[in-house]
Design a protein around this motif. Structure first.
Motif, PDB file in Angstrom:
ATOM      1  N   ALA A 134      17.539  -8.978  56.311  1.00 55.03           N
ATOM      2  CA  ALA A 134      16.920  -9.010  54.980  1.00 55.03           C
ATOM      3  C   ALA A 134      17.983  -8.983  53.891  1.00 55.03           C
ATOM      4  O   ALA A 134      17.916  -9.729  52.916  1.00 55.03           O
ATOM      5  CB  ALA A 134      15.952  -7.839  54.817  1.00 55.03           C
ATOM      6  N   ARG A 135      18.989  -8.127  54.045  1.00 49.68           N
ATOM      7  CA  ARG A 135      20.053  -8.036  53.054  1.00 49.68           C
ATOM      8  C   ARG A 135      20.782  -9.366  52.930  1.00 49.68           C
ATOM      9  O   ARG A 135      21.029  -9.856  51.848  1.00 49.68           O
ATOM     10  CB  ARG A 135      21.057  -6.941  53.421  1.00 49.68           C
ATOM     11  CG  ARG A 135      22.167  -6.804  52.368  1.00 49.68           C
ATOM     12  CD  ARG A 135      23.506  -6.364  52.921  1.00 49.68           C
ATOM     13  NE  ARG A 135      23.942  -7.049  54.109  1.00 49.68           N
ATOM     14  CZ  ARG A 135      24.575  -8.238  54.125  1.00 49.68           C
ATOM     15  NH1 ARG A 135      24.823  -8.877  53.015  1.00 49.68           N
ATOM     16  NH2 ARG A 135      24.947  -8.781  55.266  1.00 49.68           N
ATOM     17  N   SER A 157      18.667 -11.923  51.219  1.00 51.03           N
ATOM     18  CA  SER A 157      18.384 -11.579  49.817  1.00 51.03           C
ATOM     19  C   SER A 157      19.490 -12.033  48.867  1.00 51.03           C
ATOM     20  O   SER A 157      19.314 -11.971  47.656  1.00 51.03           O
ATOM     21  CB  SER A 157      18.144 -10.073  49.663  1.00 51.03           C
ATOM     22  OG  SER A 157      19.357  -9.357  49.809  1.00 51.03           O
ATOM     23  N   GLN A 200      14.254 -13.863  47.173  1.00 54.56           N
ATOM     24  CA  GLN A 200      13.585 -12.571  47.001  1.00 54.56           C
ATOM     25  C   GLN A 200      13.030 -12.155  48.362  1.00 54.56           C
ATOM     26  O   GLN A 200      12.156 -12.838  48.890  1.00 54.56           O
ATOM     27  CB  GLN A 200      12.451 -12.696  46.001  1.00 54.56           C
ATOM     28  CG  GLN A 200      12.888 -13.147  44.624  1.00 54.56           C
ATOM     29  CD  GLN A 200      11.679 -13.489  43.767  1.00 54.56           C
ATOM     30  OE1 GLN A 200      10.607 -12.935  43.930  1.00 54.56           O
ATOM     31  NE2 GLN A 200      11.860 -14.419  42.852  1.00 54.56           N
ATOM     32  N   SER A 231      19.072  -2.362  50.677  1.00 59.85           N
ATOM     33  CA  SER A 231      19.177  -3.029  49.383  1.00 59.85           C
ATOM     34  C   SER A 231      17.945  -3.875  49.040  1.00 59.85           C
ATOM     35  O   SER A 231      17.828  -4.352  47.924  1.00 59.85           O
ATOM     36  CB  SER A 231      20.433  -3.902  49.346  1.00 59.85           C
ATOM     37  OG  SER A 231      20.368  -4.897  50.352  1.00 59.85           O
ATOM     38  N   THR A 232      17.029  -4.055  49.979  1.00 58.14           N
ATOM     39  CA  THR A 232      15.834  -4.843  49.699  1.00 58.14           C
ATOM     40  C   THR A 232      14.607  -3.947  49.639  1.00 58.14           C
ATOM     41  O   THR A 232      14.603  -2.834  50.152  1.00 58.14           O
ATOM     42  CB  THR A 232      15.611  -5.913  50.793  1.00 58.14           C
ATOM     43  OG1 THR A 232      15.514  -5.271  52.052  1.00 58.14           O
ATOM     44  CG2 THR A 232      16.739  -6.929  50.816  1.00 58.14           C
ATOM     45  N   GLN A 233      13.551  -4.465  49.008  1.00 57.35           N
ATOM     46  CA  GLN A 233      12.283  -3.732  48.960  1.00 57.35           C
ATOM     47  C   GLN A 233      11.757  -3.589  50.386  1.00 57.35           C
ATOM     48  O   GLN A 233      11.890  -4.494  51.207  1.00 57.35           O
ATOM     49  CB  GLN A 233      11.282  -4.506  48.100  1.00 57.35           C
ATOM     50  CG  GLN A 233       9.935  -3.837  48.000  1.00 57.35           C
ATOM     51  CD  GLN A 233       8.945  -4.660  47.197  1.00 57.35           C
ATOM     52  OE1 GLN A 233       9.288  -5.637  46.544  1.00 57.35           O
ATOM     53  NE2 GLN A 233       7.687  -4.256  47.243  1.00 57.35           N
TER      54      GLN A 233
END
Length: 141
Positions: free
Chosen positions: A52-53, A56, A60, A74-76
């Protein structure tokens, strides 16, 4: 003489996931669907959060899993189990990297991916290869 340990790509929990994220990005680019800044990507079964990082950096990304075990935060992040807490057609891309073999209902997993993808969206789905010399979930050779 010093004992140096080296990891083959895909075997280290850190470098393997970074390598996997780069591979996912390359596959999306080659397929004509590169991650872009206006795109929403769902990393379903995010694990340590490294994929995910990485993604990103150009899109988004929302990381999602049944438990938050991320090292990289660092991501939602959103907790989810059987059904995803997102509206239909919410994501341009959904990444499911070695997740489907862990869920109780693989059919529901695939239906939920389809439901949250926008029309024309792309899902990246990776599963273990039972023909590989070693299956890492069971340790069988």
């Amino acid at each position: 003489m010093a004992n140096k340990t080296t990891h083959r790509q895909g075997y280290s929990s850190i470098t393997g996931r970074q390598s996997k994220a780069e591979k996912i990005r390359a596959i999306l680019v080659k397929a004509g669907h590169p991650p872009g800044s206006k795109q929403r990507i769902l990393d379903l079964g995010t694990g340590n959060g490294d994929i995910a990082r990485n993604l990103s950096q150009t899109a988004q990304v929302i990381a999602c899993d049944v438990v938050d075990q991320r090292v990289e935060r660092s991501t939602q992040f959103v907790l989810a189990e059987r059904t995803l807490p997102f509206a239909a057609h919410s994501f341009d891309r959904v990444i499911s990297n070695h997740v489907v073999e862990h869920v109780a209902d693989p059919g529901l997993h695939l239906l939920e991916i389809h439901r949250v993808l926008k029309p024309g969206g792309v899902a990246y789905l990776a599963t273990p290869n039972r023909l590989w010399p070693r299956e890492f979930h069971t340790g069988l050779l």
